[in-house]
Design a protein around this motif. Sequence first.
Motif, short mmCIF file in Angstrom:
data_model
loop_
_atom_site.label_atom_id
_atom_site.label_comp_id
_atom_site.label_asym_id
_atom_site.label_seq_id
_atom_site.Cartn_x
_atom_site.Cartn_y
_atom_site.Cartn_z
N ASN A 57 -4.54 -30.52 16.80
CA ASN A 57 -5.41 -31.60 17.42
C ASN A 57 -4.61 -33.11 17.34
O ASN A 57 -3.43 -33.03 16.80
CB ASN A 57 -6.54 -31.52 16.14
CG ASN A 57 -7.31 -30.45 16.10
OD1 ASN A 57 -8.03 -30.09 17.13
ND2 ASN A 57 -7.12 -29.71 15.18
N LEU A 58 -5.22 -33.67 17.79
CA LEU A 58 -4.61 -35.40 18.05
C LEU A 58 -5.47 -36.15 16.99
O LEU A 58 -6.49 -36.12 17.15
CB LEU A 58 -4.56 -36.04 19.28
CG LEU A 58 -3.63 -35.05 20.46
CD1 LEU A 58 -3.95 -36.16 21.70
CD2 LEU A 58 -2.42 -34.93 20.04
N ASP A 99 2.45 -34.67 27.81
CA ASP A 99 1.63 -33.32 27.60
C ASP A 99 0.96 -33.32 26.22
O ASP A 99 1.59 -34.00 25.22
CB ASP A 99 2.75 -32.17 27.80
CG ASP A 99 1.96 -30.88 27.68
OD1 ASP A 99 0.90 -30.75 28.67
OD2 ASP A 99 2.29 -30.11 26.87
N PHE A 100 0.04 -32.51 26.13
CA PHE A 100 -0.71 -32.65 24.78
C PHE A 100 0.28 -32.27 23.59
O PHE A 100 0.23 -32.82 22.35
CB PHE A 100 -1.83 -31.71 25.04
CG PHE A 100 -2.74 -31.72 23.51
CD1 PHE A 100 -3.69 -32.44 23.25
CD2 PHE A 100 -2.31 -30.56 22.57
CE1 PHE A 100 -4.49 -32.31 22.26
CE2 PHE A 100 -3.17 -30.51 21.42
CZ PHE A 100 -4.27 -31.26 21.02
N LYS A 101 1.13 -31.16 23.94
CA LYS A 101 1.84 -30.75 22.82
C LYS A 101 3.10 -31.58 22.39
O LYS A 101 3.48 -31.94 21.36
CB LYS A 101 2.64 -29.37 23.34
CG LYS A 101 1.48 -28.29 23.15
CD LYS A 101 2.10 -26.98 23.99
CE LYS A 101 0.99 -25.92 24.05
NZ LYS A 101 -0.21 -25.97 24.45
N THR A 131 2.37 -34.70 17.52
CA THR A 131 3.69 -34.45 16.73
C THR A 131 3.70 -33.38 15.59
O THR A 131 4.50 -33.19 15.03
CB THR A 131 4.17 -35.66 16.26
OG1 THR A 131 2.96 -36.53 15.60
CG2 THR A 131 4.48 -36.71 17.93
N ASN A 132 2.85 -33.40 14.83
CA ASN A 132 2.61 -32.61 13.69
C ASN A 132 2.20 -31.13 14.16
O ASN A 132 2.38 -30.28 13.02
CB ASN A 132 1.67 -33.24 12.38
CG ASN A 132 0.16 -32.84 13.09
OD1 ASN A 132 -0.24 -32.41 14.08
ND2 ASN A 132 -0.63 -33.50 12.04
N LEU A 139 -2.38 -40.46 18.71
CA LEU A 139 -2.76 -40.92 19.83
C LEU A 139 -2.15 -42.21 20.27
O LEU A 139 -1.77 -42.85 21.27
CB LEU A 139 -4.04 -40.69 20.35
CG LEU A 139 -4.51 -41.10 21.82
CD1 LEU A 139 -4.22 -40.12 22.65
CD2 LEU A 139 -6.11 -41.27 21.98
N ASP A 140 -2.57 -43.14 18.98
CA ASP A 140 -2.18 -44.64 19.38
C ASP A 140 -0.58 -44.68 19.49
O ASP A 140 -0.21 -45.41 20.29
CB ASP A 140 -2.66 -45.38 18.14
CG ASP A 140 -4.09 -45.44 17.98
OD1 ASP A 140 -4.72 -45.07 19.08
OD2 ASP A 140 -4.73 -45.84 17.02
#
Length: 111
Positions: free
Chosen positions: A88-89, A77-79, A83-84, A94-95
């Motif tokens: 936004n990613l 999931d996006f959330k 991680t911070n 994402l990597d």
Amino acid sequence: MKLTLVATLAVLFIALPVAAQPFARPMGPGSMPTFADFDGDGDGRITEQEFVDARSQRITERATEGRAMRGLSEAGDFKDIDTNGDGNLSREELDAYLSRHGQNRRAQSAL
């Protein structure tokens, strides 16, 4: 001469729209999307809406092509990927997710 000119123009009208399309990255089995695939506006960050839109488009394209949706049930999931928690990613977030997700898929394939 006139027929040759008409034939040449016809070929150009057919070929130009195809040539103007961006080159598609081959999406073979096991291929993973890139940061650019998700960063719709190219601003160097991925919003939740860009993430959802890109993921939906990828799922739709793969389904239309009759491809398997391996790993979809384990997709983060996006959330979870953000991680911070800034909404936004980054490329790094994402990597890291894609690397973990790919490792999980490979491990399941080996079973």
